[in-house]
Design a protein around this motif. Structure first.
Motif, PDB file in Angstrom:
ATOM      1  N   SER A 109      -0.089   6.622 -14.711  1.00 52.25           N
ATOM      2  CA  SER A 109       1.247   6.130 -15.050  1.00 52.25           C
ATOM      3  C   SER A 109       2.184   6.103 -13.846  1.00 52.25           C
ATOM      4  CB  SER A 109       1.859   7.002 -16.158  1.00 52.25           C
ATOM      5  OG  SER A 109       2.034   8.346 -15.702  1.00 52.25           O
ATOM      6  N   ALA A 110       1.754   6.656 -12.742  1.00 52.28           N
ATOM      7  CA  ALA A 110       2.572   6.679 -11.521  1.00 52.28           C
ATOM      8  C   ALA A 110       2.504   5.324 -10.821  1.00 52.28           C
ATOM      9  CB  ALA A 110       2.077   7.786 -10.591  1.00 52.28           C
ATOM     10  N   PRO A 111       3.447   5.038  -9.926  1.00 52.39           N
ATOM     11  CA  PRO A 111       3.440   3.749  -9.199  1.00 52.39           C
ATOM     12  C   PRO A 111       2.379   3.736  -8.096  1.00 52.39           C
ATOM     13  CG  PRO A 111       5.271   5.104  -8.455  1.00 52.39           C
ATOM     14  CD  PRO A 111       4.650   5.841  -9.613  1.00 52.39           C
ATOM     15  N   ILE A 112       1.139   3.797  -8.512  1.00 54.97           N
ATOM     16  CA  ILE A 112       0.014   3.789  -7.580  1.00 54.97           C
ATOM     17  C   ILE A 112      -1.117   3.020  -8.237  1.00 54.97           C
ATOM     18  CG2 ILE A 112      -0.652   6.063  -8.473  1.00 54.97           C
ATOM     19  CD1 ILE A 112      -2.014   6.625  -5.809  1.00 54.97           C
ATOM     20  N   ASN A 113      -1.747   2.099  -7.504  1.00 55.84           N
ATOM     21  CA  ASN A 113      -2.809   1.294  -8.101  1.00 55.84           C
ATOM     22  C   ASN A 113      -4.175   1.949  -7.915  1.00 55.84           C
ATOM     23  OD1 ASN A 113      -3.857   0.577  -5.495  1.00 55.84           O
ATOM     24  ND2 ASN A 113      -2.308  -1.039  -5.343  1.00 55.84           N
ATOM     25  N   PHE A 114      -5.186   1.358  -8.521  1.00 50.43           N
ATOM     26  CA  PHE A 114      -6.509   1.977  -8.517  1.00 50.43           C
ATOM     27  C   PHE A 114      -7.096   2.063  -7.114  1.00 50.43           C
ATOM     28  CE2 PHE A 114      -8.144  -2.304  -8.157  1.00 50.43           C
ATOM     29  CZ  PHE A 114      -9.416  -2.162  -7.606  1.00 50.43           C
ATOM     30  N   LEU A 115      -6.800   1.081  -6.266  1.00 48.66           N
ATOM     31  CA  LEU A 115      -7.346   1.091  -4.912  1.00 48.66           C
ATOM     32  C   LEU A 115      -6.818   2.286  -4.126  1.00 48.66           C
ATOM     33  CD1 LEU A 115      -9.068  -0.319  -2.796  1.00 48.66           C
ATOM     34  CD2 LEU A 115      -7.064  -1.688  -2.166  1.00 48.66           C
ATOM     35  N   GLU A 116      -5.558   2.607  -4.299  1.00 49.04           N
ATOM     36  CA  GLU A 116      -4.969   3.753  -3.591  1.00 49.04           C
ATOM     37  C   GLU A 116      -5.539   5.072  -4.109  1.00 49.04           C
ATOM     38  OE1 GLU A 116      -0.804   1.275  -2.941  1.00 49.04           O
ATOM     39  OE2 GLU A 116      -1.063   2.668  -4.626  1.00 49.04           O
ATOM     40  N   ILE A 117      -5.808   5.149  -5.406  1.00 45.48           N
ATOM     41  CA  ILE A 117      -6.453   6.342  -5.960  1.00 45.48           C
ATOM     42  C   ILE A 117      -7.846   6.518  -5.364  1.00 45.48           C
ATOM     43  CG2 ILE A 117      -7.387   7.372  -8.073  1.00 45.48           C
ATOM     44  CD1 ILE A 117      -5.131   6.011  -9.612  1.00 45.48           C
ATOM     45  N   MET A 127       0.851  -1.198   0.000  1.00 38.98           N
ATOM     46  CA  MET A 127       0.000   0.000   0.000  1.00 38.98           C
ATOM     47  C   MET A 127       0.890   1.252   0.000  1.00 38.98           C
ATOM     48  SD  MET A 127      -3.198   0.948  -0.039  1.00 38.98           S
ATOM     49  CE  MET A 127      -4.109  -0.482   0.540  1.00 38.98           C
ATOM     50  N   ASN A 128       0.677   2.112  -0.981  1.00 34.69           N
ATOM     51  CA  ASN A 128       1.486   3.326  -1.141  1.00 34.69           C
ATOM     52  C   ASN A 128       0.884   4.451  -0.295  1.00 34.69           C
ATOM     53  OD1 ASN A 128       2.989   5.525  -1.999  1.00 34.69           O
ATOM     54  ND2 ASN A 128       3.025   4.864  -4.134  1.00 34.69           N
ATOM     55  N   GLY A 129       1.272   4.475   0.979  1.00 33.31           N
ATOM     56  CA  GLY A 129       0.729   5.464   1.903  1.00 33.31           C
ATOM     57  C   GLY A 129       0.983   6.906   1.516  1.00 33.31           C
ATOM     58  N   PRO A 130       2.213   7.268   1.130  1.00 32.55           N
ATOM     59  CA  PRO A 130       2.478   8.662   0.732  1.00 32.55           C
ATOM     60  C   PRO A 130       1.616   9.130  -0.442  1.00 32.55           C
ATOM     61  CG  PRO A 130       4.541   7.519   1.168  1.00 32.55           C
ATOM     62  CD  PRO A 130       3.471   6.485   1.216  1.00 32.55           C
ATOM     63  N   ALA A 131       1.365   8.238  -1.405  1.00 29.66           N
ATOM     64  CA  ALA A 131       0.528   8.621  -2.551  1.00 29.66           C
ATOM     65  C   ALA A 131      -0.910   8.873  -2.111  1.00 29.66           C
ATOM     66  CB  ALA A 131       0.572   7.524  -3.610  1.00 29.66           C
ATOM     67  N   ILE A 132      -1.431   7.993  -1.257  1.00 30.57           N
ATOM     68  CA  ILE A 132      -2.791   8.185  -0.742  1.00 30.57           C
ATOM     69  C   ILE A 132      -2.882   9.500   0.027  1.00 30.57           C
ATOM     70  CG2 ILE A 132      -4.529   7.277   0.850  1.00 30.57           C
ATOM     71  CD1 ILE A 132      -3.485   4.472   0.222  1.00 30.57           C
ATOM     72  N   TRP A 133      -1.898   9.755   0.873  1.00 33.72           N
ATOM     73  CA  TRP A 133      -1.895  10.969   1.671  1.00 33.72           C
ATOM     74  C   TRP A 133      -1.795  12.209   0.794  1.00 33.72           C
ATOM     75  CZ3 TRP A 133      -3.453  13.168   5.750  1.00 33.72           C
ATOM     76  CH2 TRP A 133      -2.870  14.350   6.229  1.00 33.72           C
ATOM     77  N   ALA A 134      -1.019  12.142  -0.294  1.00 30.45           N
ATOM     78  CA  ALA A 134      -0.876  13.290  -1.194  1.00 30.45           C
ATOM     79  C   ALA A 134      -2.212  13.642  -1.847  1.00 30.45           C
ATOM     80  CB  ALA A 134       0.171  12.984  -2.259  1.00 30.45           C
ATOM     81  N   ILE A 135      -2.945  12.621  -2.314  1.00 30.79           N
ATOM     82  CA  ILE A 135      -4.255  12.862  -2.928  1.00 30.79           C
ATOM     83  C   ILE A 135      -5.232  13.397  -1.886  1.00 30.79           C
ATOM     84  CG2 ILE A 135      -6.228  11.773  -4.055  1.00 30.79           C
ATOM     85  CD1 ILE A 135      -4.279   9.745  -5.251  1.00 30.79           C
ATOM     86  N   TYR A 136      -5.244  12.750  -0.734  1.00 30.00           N
ATOM     87  CA  TYR A 136      -6.169  13.151   0.337  1.00 30.00           C
ATOM     88  C   TYR A 136      -5.889  14.577   0.792  1.00 30.00           C
ATOM     89  CZ  TYR A 136      -8.561  13.026   4.868  1.00 30.00           C
ATOM     90  OH  TYR A 136      -9.371  13.305   5.941  1.00 30.00           O
ATOM     91  N   LYS A 137      -4.624  14.901   0.989  1.00 25.14           N
ATOM     92  CA  LYS A 137      -4.247  16.233   1.474  1.00 25.14           C
ATOM     93  C   LYS A 137      -4.613  17.303   0.448  1.00 25.14           C
ATOM     94  CE  LYS A 137       0.127  17.158   1.635  1.00 25.14           C
ATOM     95  NZ  LYS A 137       1.565  17.182   2.053  1.00 25.14           N
ATOM     96  N   TYR A 138      -4.361  17.030  -0.818  1.00 23.44           N
ATOM     97  CA  TYR A 138      -4.685  18.007  -1.871  1.00 23.44           C
ATOM     98  C   TYR A 138      -6.188  18.289  -1.904  1.00 23.44           C
ATOM     99  CZ  TYR A 138      -5.376  20.019  -6.481  1.00 23.44           C
ATOM    100  OH  TYR A 138      -5.749  20.837  -7.511  1.00 23.44           O
ATOM    101  N   GLU A 139      -7.008  17.238  -1.823  1.00 27.80           N
ATOM    102  CA  GLU A 139      -8.460  17.410  -1.856  1.00 27.80           C
ATOM    103  C   GLU A 139      -8.962  18.149  -0.617  1.00 27.80           C
ATOM    104  OE1 GLU A 139     -10.871  16.456  -4.317  1.00 27.80           O
ATOM    105  OE2 GLU A 139      -8.952  16.578  -5.363  1.00 27.80           O
TER     106      GLU A 139
END
Length: 253
Positions: free
Chosen positions: A94-102, A1-13
């Motif tokens: 194209s980033a190293p993040i899967n659909f579930l993390e998005i 699970m790519n925690g930083p990617a999830i946090w980046a999307i969540y924080k931006y929103e």
């Protein structure tokens, strides 16, 4: 699970939400106040009680549900549609993040915003009516599950929509009428027997009934059916989202 990617999307929103915090919170507070003036005072003066509860207090769960459902759909649909509109969604894919993390990032942020608005409306209601919550933990559970499930539904709408007008099409033409006809401002037991049966085909009835039970201990349908309806709706939305990312429907072209 790519925690930083999830946090980046969540924080931006969430930053986008807090930039317009006053507008985001003022609208539901004003709308709730108007509902209490019109329904609670005008109609409530003619309807003393519904199922042993004053009419002004009876409509509180309906007001919260109406706002939470519409806000969940609106926040989630716009959150994913905008990257699709400006083309940045391809960079995300194209980033190293899967659909579930998005999905977790966008849906988590949308559900958080809706939950905040729901709590603000609940606090506003205490200024207008004497309100008790019979099952506070169940109330919070129903509120969180509703925020999550309808945020998932909004995410699907955001992927499906091809323009900004379509973002509002389903919430305005489908969800809002179903909420009004789903016992938000009345008990379906007040309807003629035939219409009571018809109402049971409205999925919002089950959500509304369970949420109202958490406040007053009374429900139009069993609480178990309400939880089953939310679980089924959530599972359906997750299945559709999985299919969207598997096939690339309207996100890879």
């Amino acid at each position: 699970m790519n925690g930083p990617a999830i946090w980046a999307i969540y924080k931006y929103e969430m930053f986008r939400f807090f930039r317009t915090l006053m507008e985001s919170l003022a609208s539901p507070v004003i709308s709730t106040s108007l509902y209490f003036v019109v329904f609670g005072a005008a109609i409530g003066s003619r309807i003393e009680q519904v199922e042993g509860v004053s009419y002004g207090a009876f409509i509180v769960p309906g007001l919260i549900m109406l706002s939470v459902m519409t806000q969940s759909i609106s926040n989630a649909s716009f959150g994913i549609y905008f990257p699709k509109f400006i083309g940045t969604i391809f960079e995300m894919l194209s980033a190293p993040i899967n659909f579930l993390e998005i999905v977790i990032g966008y849906v988590g942020a949308a559900a958080t915003k809706s939950l905040i608005i729901g709590v603000v409306i609940l606090i506003t209601a205490f200024f207008f009516v004497e309100l008790r919550i019979a099952h506070p933990f169940a109330m919070l559970l129903f509120l969180v599950l509703t925020c999550l499930s309808f945020s998932l539904f909004g995410f699907i709408i955001g992927i499906w929509a091809e323009n900004f007008q379509q973002l509002q099409l389903i919430p305005l033409l489908v969800i809002t009428p179903l909420v009004f006809l789903g016992g938000s401002f009345y008990s379906i037991s007040m309807l003629p027997p035939t219409w009571q049966v018809v109402s049971l085909f409205n999925p919002i009835v089950y959500l509304m009934s369970g949420f109202r039970w958490s406040f007053f201990g009374a429900a139009d349908v069993g609480v178990g059916w309400s939880l089953l309806a939310i679980a089924g709706f959530t599972a359906l939305c997750l299945g559709v989202i999985w299919w969207i990312f598997k096939t690339g429907y309207r996100i890879k072209s």
